[in-house]
Scaffold this motif. Structure first.
Motif, PDB file in Angstrom:
ATOM      1  N   PHE A  33      -0.288 -48.660   0.147  1.00  0.00           N
ATOM      2  CA  PHE A  33       0.226 -47.970  -1.038  1.00  0.00           C
ATOM      3  C   PHE A  33       0.521 -46.502  -0.734  1.00  0.00           C
ATOM      4  CE2 PHE A  33       0.064 -45.759  -5.090  1.00  0.00           C
ATOM      5  CZ  PHE A  33       0.778 -46.603  -5.921  1.00  0.00           C
ATOM      6  N   TYR A  34      -0.357 -45.845   0.032  1.00  0.00           N
ATOM      7  CA  TYR A  34      -0.203 -44.410   0.263  1.00  0.00           C
ATOM      8  C   TYR A  34       0.592 -44.078   1.524  1.00  0.00           C
ATOM      9  CZ  TYR A  34      -3.399 -43.298  -3.536  1.00  0.00           C
ATOM     10  OH  TYR A  34      -3.971 -43.167  -4.775  1.00  0.00           O
ATOM     11  N   VAL A  35       0.410 -44.856   2.601  1.00  0.00           N
ATOM     12  CA  VAL A  35       1.082 -44.510   3.866  1.00  0.00           C
ATOM     13  C   VAL A  35       1.737 -45.724   4.519  1.00  0.00           C
ATOM     14  CG1 VAL A  35      -0.271 -42.449   4.379  1.00  0.00           C
ATOM     15  CG2 VAL A  35      -1.129 -44.691   5.088  1.00  0.00           C
ATOM     16  N   MET A  47      15.556 -43.174   8.579  1.00  0.00           N
ATOM     17  CA  MET A  47      16.501 -43.488   7.508  1.00  0.00           C
ATOM     18  C   MET A  47      15.880 -43.225   6.142  1.00  0.00           C
ATOM     19  SD  MET A  47      18.257 -46.998   8.920  1.00  0.00           S
ATOM     20  CE  MET A  47      19.582 -46.997   7.728  1.00  0.00           C
ATOM     21  N   ALA A  48      14.615 -43.615   5.989  1.00  0.00           N
ATOM     22  CA  ALA A  48      13.939 -43.390   4.711  1.00  0.00           C
ATOM     23  C   ALA A  48      13.781 -41.899   4.434  1.00  0.00           C
ATOM     24  CB  ALA A  48      12.572 -44.074   4.721  1.00  0.00           C
ATOM     25  N   THR A  49      13.467 -41.129   5.477  1.00  0.00           N
ATOM     26  CA  THR A  49      13.335 -39.681   5.317  1.00  0.00           C
ATOM     27  C   THR A  49      14.667 -39.060   4.926  1.00  0.00           C
ATOM     28  OG1 THR A  49      11.594 -39.651   7.009  1.00  0.00           O
ATOM     29  CG2 THR A  49      12.612 -37.543   6.447  1.00  0.00           C
ATOM     30  N   ALA A  50      15.736 -39.516   5.568  1.00  0.00           N
ATOM     31  CA  ALA A  50      17.068 -39.006   5.237  1.00  0.00           C
ATOM     32  C   ALA A  50      17.424 -39.319   3.789  1.00  0.00           C
ATOM     33  CB  ALA A  50      18.102 -39.608   6.183  1.00  0.00           C
ATOM     34  N   ILE A 265       6.906 -34.589   3.823  1.00  0.00           N
ATOM     35  CA  ILE A 265       5.785 -34.503   4.764  1.00  0.00           C
ATOM     36  C   ILE A 265       5.009 -35.817   4.832  1.00  0.00           C
ATOM     37  CG2 ILE A 265       3.540 -33.409   5.130  1.00  0.00           C
ATOM     38  CD1 ILE A 265       4.761 -30.797   4.180  1.00  0.00           C
ATOM     39  N   ILE A 266       4.816 -36.459   3.692  1.00  0.00           N
ATOM     40  CA  ILE A 266       4.026 -37.695   3.665  1.00  0.00           C
ATOM     41  C   ILE A 266       4.672 -38.792   4.496  1.00  0.00           C
ATOM     42  CG2 ILE A 266       5.130 -38.708   1.637  1.00  0.00           C
ATOM     43  CD1 ILE A 266       1.363 -38.699   2.363  1.00  0.00           C
ATOM     44  N   ARG A 267       5.966 -38.664   4.744  1.00  0.00           N
ATOM     45  CA  ARG A 267       6.675 -39.662   5.544  1.00  0.00           C
ATOM     46  C   ARG A 267       6.092 -39.796   6.953  1.00  0.00           C
ATOM     47  NH1 ARG A 267       8.696 -43.265   3.569  1.00  0.00           N
ATOM     48  NH2 ARG A 267       9.839 -42.995   1.647  1.00  0.00           N
ATOM     49  N   PHE A 268       5.537 -38.727   7.480  1.00  0.00           N
ATOM     50  CA  PHE A 268       5.101 -38.745   8.878  1.00  0.00           C
ATOM     51  C   PHE A 268       3.697 -39.309   9.049  1.00  0.00           C
ATOM     52  CE2 PHE A 268       8.204 -35.361   8.208  1.00  0.00           C
ATOM     53  CZ  PHE A 268       9.236 -35.922   8.931  1.00  0.00           C
ATOM     54  N   ALA A 277       6.253 -39.726  15.066  1.00  0.00           N
ATOM     55  CA  ALA A 277       6.564 -38.738  14.027  1.00  0.00           C
ATOM     56  C   ALA A 277       7.703 -37.830  14.487  1.00  0.00           C
ATOM     57  CB  ALA A 277       5.326 -37.910  13.697  1.00  0.00           C
ATOM     58  N   ARG A 278       7.642 -37.398  15.748  1.00  0.00           N
ATOM     59  CA  ARG A 278       8.727 -36.568  16.288  1.00  0.00           C
ATOM     60  C   ARG A 278      10.041 -37.346  16.333  1.00  0.00           C
ATOM     61  NH1 ARG A 278       7.161 -31.787  18.699  1.00  0.00           N
ATOM     62  NH2 ARG A 278       4.982 -31.614  19.361  1.00  0.00           N
ATOM     63  N   ILE A 279       9.960 -38.588  16.782  1.00  0.00           N
ATOM     64  CA  ILE A 279      11.170 -39.414  16.872  1.00  0.00           C
ATOM     65  C   ILE A 279      11.769 -39.628  15.485  1.00  0.00           C
ATOM     66  CG2 ILE A 279      12.049 -41.691  17.507  1.00  0.00           C
ATOM     67  CD1 ILE A 279       9.886 -41.784  19.682  1.00  0.00           C
TER      68      ILE A 279
END
Length: 368
Positions: A33-35, A47-50, A265-268, A277-279
């Motif tokens: 649920f959280y991560v 893609m989700a971050t974008a 930030i939570i995306r990583f 995370a870097r990739i």
């Protein structure tokens, strides 16, 4: 099928896709649920971050603000994109390595201070509410235009839909929903951009078309737009009005603000390893660049089309898109001189006798 029917069908299918993915990938544990169970592939996370970042602010308003501000609008491109460089170098890998679920947890544990944790919570809440206000306005614009209703009801409907699949799927559901959202988003943005570029310049790549000659007049597109601007009393489109210090300050503020957005930030935390995370940030930059490099071109195409469509033209002969935006209240026309023609002019506009000309058209900057 009519254009409205096609639009309704495509929008309905896209929402069905989002909700279906949210149900399919719904969370079954606290970690999911959280991560998202820390099991998202870096490509999917990119893609989700974008999609997370390029929501209403970029998809709707980026081209609009560049269209209105011209050269000065470039600070938003530099600042928001530069924020991801900060994320990649200074934040993402360290947050993922630490393993906390939230930034306040990271700050509190890192500095051994409950006070620092509280300050981080307050900052996160303030940033989140500020950001959500802009995003919800964007959602309202989309639904008000699509359903031809007031923007307030557009916001309410949009919030209800987002709430449904966010609560149902948690971070896992949101992540895979946003992968699909990015595909829909970039398709919906780039297809019109490509066709506009071909229509105006004959070149199918918008980023190249921006620097090409206008097919109608043979002059460079930006030179033509500069001429139109100056004729109507606006500042030349490619002339910047901000000082170097102002540009640096705004860019720095946008970079830091982007790097500190809680929902980015939570995306990583959702990827398996620190390296991932870097990739993820690298992929996010690639996916964001597709839209961000096209936005200035869309802004120029839209601005040129707007000026050619409305300037000194009869209000009664305006195209359908004009009247539909009027219904939402985001375009308004007031005939000050009673001639039935639209005077869309800048603050320096004068008539043949040298008398000032009053602007009669107000356009919300989010819909350009």
């Amino acid at each position: 099928m009519t254009v409205l029917q096609w639009t309704a069908t495509l929008v309905g299918l896209s929402f069905a896709l989002y909700i279906g993915i949210a149900i399919w990938s719904r969370a079954h544990s606290t970690s999911e649920f959280y991560v998202a169970g820390k099991g998202v592939h870096p490509l999917a996370n990119g893609m989700a971050t974008a999609a997370d970042w390029m929501s209403a602010a970029s998809f709707i308003s980026m081209a609009g603000i560049i269209s209105f501000l011209g050269y000065d609008g470039s600070v938003y491109l530099m600042g928001w994109t530069g924020g991801y460089v900060l994320l990649a170098l200074l934040l993402a890998p360290y947050l993922r390595k630490f393993g906390a679920f939230t930034v306040p947890d990271f700050v509190g544990e890192r500095y051994y201070s409950q006070t620092a944790r509280v300050v981080a919570v307050i900052c996160a809440i303030f940033v989140s509410f500020t950001y959500v206000a802009g995003q919800m306005r964007g959602v309202g614009i989309v639904f008000s235009r699509f359903l031809e209703i007031d923007i307030v009801w557009g916001v309410v409907i949009g919030m209800g839909i987002v709430f449904f699949y966010a609560v149902l799927g948690g971070m896992k559901g949101i992540t895979y929903t946003q992968v699909a959202q990015y595909c829909v988003l970039i398709f919906a943005y780039m297809v019109p951009a490509i066709f506009l570029s071909m229509l105006v310049t004959g070149i199918p790549i918008p980023q190249i078309g921006l620097g090409a000659a206008d097919q109608e007049t043979g002059t460079f597109l930006l030179d033509r737009l500069n001429g139109l601007h100056q004729e109507l009393g606006f500042t030349a489109y490619t002339d910047g009005t901000k000082s170097t210090l102002d540009v640096l300050a705004i860019t720095a503020a946008l970079m830091v603000g982007t790097a500190g957005l809680p929902h980015v930030i939570i995306r990583f935390y959702t990827v398996p390893k620190v390296r991932d995370a870097r990739i993820s940030v690298g992929w996010a930059l690639v996916f964001i660049a597709l839209l961000y490099t096209a936005a200035p071109a869309v802004a120029v195409f839209a601005r040129t089309n707007l000026l050619n469509t409305v300037t000194d033209q009869p209000y009664a002969e305006m195209p359908e898109w004009f009247t539909k935006w009027e219904t939402t209240g985001l375009i308004s026309y007031e005939d000050h001189n009673g001639d039935g023609l639209i005077q869309y002019v800048g603050p320096d506009a004068v008539d043949a006798a040298g008398a000032p000309v009053q602007n009669e058209l107000t356009i919300d900057r989010d819909i350009m």
